[in-house]
Design a protein around this motif. Structure first.
Motif, mmCIF file in Angstrom:
data_model
loop_
_atom_site.group_PDB
_atom_site.id
_atom_site.type_symbol
_atom_site.label_atom_id
_atom_site.label_comp_id
_atom_site.label_asym_id
_atom_site.label_seq_id
_atom_site.Cartn_x
_atom_site.Cartn_y
_atom_site.Cartn_z
ATOM 1 N N PRO A 258 -32.603 41.404 -4.124
ATOM 2 C CA PRO A 258 -32.508 42.866 -4.348
ATOM 3 C C PRO A 258 -32.506 43.645 -3.040
ATOM 4 O O PRO A 258 -31.813 44.665 -2.924
ATOM 5 C CB PRO A 258 -33.758 43.163 -5.187
ATOM 6 C CG PRO A 258 -34.081 41.885 -5.868
ATOM 7 C CD PRO A 258 -33.717 40.815 -4.889
ATOM 8 N N VAL A 259 -33.296 43.184 -2.054
ATOM 9 C CA VAL A 259 -33.318 43.871 -0.763
ATOM 10 C C VAL A 259 -31.971 43.716 -0.051
ATOM 11 O O VAL A 259 -31.453 44.672 0.541
ATOM 12 C CB VAL A 259 -34.461 43.312 0.103
ATOM 13 C CG1 VAL A 259 -34.442 43.954 1.493
ATOM 14 C CG2 VAL A 259 -35.806 43.544 -0.565
ATOM 15 N N GLN A 260 -31.398 42.514 -0.114
ATOM 16 C CA GLN A 260 -30.087 42.299 0.489
ATOM 17 C C GLN A 260 -29.029 43.180 -0.166
ATOM 18 O O GLN A 260 -28.176 43.764 0.512
ATOM 19 C CB GLN A 260 -29.688 40.827 0.349
ATOM 20 C CG GLN A 260 -30.534 39.859 1.152
ATOM 21 C CD GLN A 260 -30.018 38.437 1.053
ATOM 22 O OE1 GLN A 260 -28.806 38.199 1.106
ATOM 23 N NE2 GLN A 260 -30.912 37.468 0.902
ATOM 24 N N TYR A 261 -29.092 43.260 -1.510
ATOM 25 C CA TYR A 261 -28.098 44.083 -2.220
ATOM 26 C C TYR A 261 -28.251 45.554 -1.859
ATOM 27 O O TYR A 261 -27.259 46.246 -1.618
ATOM 28 C CB TYR A 261 -28.252 43.886 -3.724
ATOM 29 C CG TYR A 261 -27.364 44.792 -4.550
ATOM 30 C CD1 TYR A 261 -25.997 44.553 -4.638
ATOM 31 C CD2 TYR A 261 -27.885 45.896 -5.211
ATOM 32 C CE1 TYR A 261 -25.169 45.389 -5.366
ATOM 33 C CE2 TYR A 261 -27.071 46.735 -5.951
ATOM 34 C CZ TYR A 261 -25.712 46.482 -6.030
ATOM 35 O OH TYR A 261 -24.904 47.312 -6.750
ATOM 36 N N ALA A 262 -29.500 46.030 -1.807
ATOM 37 C CA ALA A 262 -29.731 47.439 -1.467
ATOM 38 C C ALA A 262 -29.239 47.741 -0.055
ATOM 39 O O ALA A 262 -28.632 48.794 0.199
ATOM 40 C CB ALA A 262 -31.218 47.765 -1.600
ATOM 41 N N ALA A 263 -29.483 46.810 0.885
ATOM 42 C CA ALA A 263 -29.003 47.021 2.252
ATOM 43 C C ALA A 263 -27.480 47.034 2.304
ATOM 44 O O ALA A 263 -26.871 47.842 3.028
ATOM 45 C CB ALA A 263 -29.564 45.924 3.157
ATOM 46 N N TRP A 264 -26.871 46.145 1.525
ATOM 47 C CA TRP A 264 -25.402 46.072 1.498
ATOM 48 C C TRP A 264 -24.800 47.352 0.916
ATOM 49 O O TRP A 264 -23.854 47.919 1.474
ATOM 50 C CB TRP A 264 -24.979 44.858 0.680
ATOM 51 C CG TRP A 264 -23.501 44.663 0.572
ATOM 52 C CD1 TRP A 264 -22.615 44.521 1.592
ATOM 53 C CD2 TRP A 264 -22.737 44.582 -0.634
ATOM 54 N NE1 TRP A 264 -21.341 44.349 1.107
ATOM 55 C CE2 TRP A 264 -21.394 44.382 -0.254
ATOM 56 C CE3 TRP A 264 -23.065 44.641 -1.978
ATOM 57 C CZ2 TRP A 264 -20.376 44.263 -1.190
ATOM 58 C CZ3 TRP A 264 -22.052 44.509 -2.911
ATOM 59 C CH2 TRP A 264 -20.719 44.327 -2.521
#
Length: 314
Positions: A62-68
């Motif tokens: 989820p953190v990777q997706y939010a950053a992306w």
């Protein structure tokens, strides 16, 4: 009409969000580790840890997706994990190639599909209609990669008429650019032309059986005017929206054709990125294609409202 268009736009926004989530998650489940490819032959643990931290690969999904998504909202699609080139630059280089190929293929499809559909409807029950249906079925059934290879062998190797592969930008040489894309555009257009032929035939048959067409014939209007001015004008309404949707399929479906003819477009870019485990490029290209397809669907809805007056007040 504005209310209907706004409704379509509001539906497109969550669709794009869902597509972005699917693109991100499906990319993550691909086998392989891009860090292993970037770390070189020695695969120093310190270098691998640095790369994982740099590209946020150690963070929860989820953190990777939010950053992306945050990067995308700021107009940043990231950089290639292998070449460190911005994904936006790669897309800007490849998009004109695939767009030119798709437009040429659509022109071929319109030239082949719509006239044959009209002729098949007018000559219903004859050998002409049977031949048109057989040609459409063949166009949908023949694999594009097989037909591309056959055309290369015949047209390029034996007859020496057209280049077998490669691409020349329009800005360098217009004629040579068109020559390099003639065969791949023709191959890509056959299935689209088959769909257009069948839909045009169905729409024309419905229009030719309408009361206003029978009235025009009873008044002694010449047959070609009945077909072209009365029947075709009404039959083209669903065809206009279909062309918009099929153009989106051309943009997304040129992968095999570009590989066969070695065309440096979106297809080759995404295939190379998948083999190299280049997450950023795959995500950026697929998201760009998906956004374009959603935009073309929205345009199709708007065009249908524009050409069909009955929907403007619904």
């Amino acid at each position: 009409m504005l209310r209907l268009i706004l409704r379509r736009v509001l539906v497109a926004i969550p669709t794009l969000i869902l597509v972005s989530m699917m693109v991100f998650m499906l990319q993550k489940i691909l086998p392989g580790d891009p860090v292993l490819a970037m770390a070189g032959e020695e695969r120093d643990p310190a270098v691998m840890n640095y790369l994982r931290e740099k590209y946020h690969l150690n963070d929860p999904l989820p953190v990777q997706y939010a950053a992306w998504v945050g990067q995308i909202l700021h107009g940043d699609l990231g950089k290639s994990l292998r070449t460190d080139v911005p994904v936006k630059k790669l897309i800007a280089e490849k998009l004109p190639v695939t767009a030119q190929l798709s437009v040429m293929a659509m022109i071929f499809a319109l030239i082949l599909g719509i006239p044959s559909g009209i002729i098949a409807a007018v000559r219903k029950g004859t050998a002409v209609e049977m031949g048109a249906n057989m040609a459409a079925l063949s166009g949908m059934s023949i694999p594009s990669f097989w037909l591309g290879i056959i055309l290369i062998l015949v047209v390029s190797v034996h007859w020496h008429l057209l280049p077998a592969s490669g691409y020349v930008p329009l800005s360098e040489n217009v004629w040579l650019s068109l020559k390099t894309l003639l065969m791949p555009a023709f191959v890509l257009s056959l299935a689209i032309a088959a769909y257009l032929m069948r839909h045009t035939r169905s729409a024309m048959l419905e229009a030719l059986s309408a009361d206003y067409v029978r009235t025009a014939r009873a008044k002694g209007v010449p047959a070609y005017k009945v077909v072209m001015r009365h029947a075709l004008r009404n039959a083209l309404m669903p065809i206009v929206t279909l062309v918009t949707l099929l153009l989106g399929e051309l943009l997304a479906g040129a992968v095999l054709t570009e590989q066969v003819f070695t065309i440096p477009g979106f297809g080759k870019l995404i295939v190379d990125a998948v083999f190299n485990r280049d997450y950023a490029v795959v995500q950026g290209v697929v998201l760009c294609v998906a956004a374009g397809f959603i935009a073309l669907n929205l345009l199709a809805d708007v065009l249908y409202i524009v050409v069909n007056p009955r929907l403007r007040h619904s």
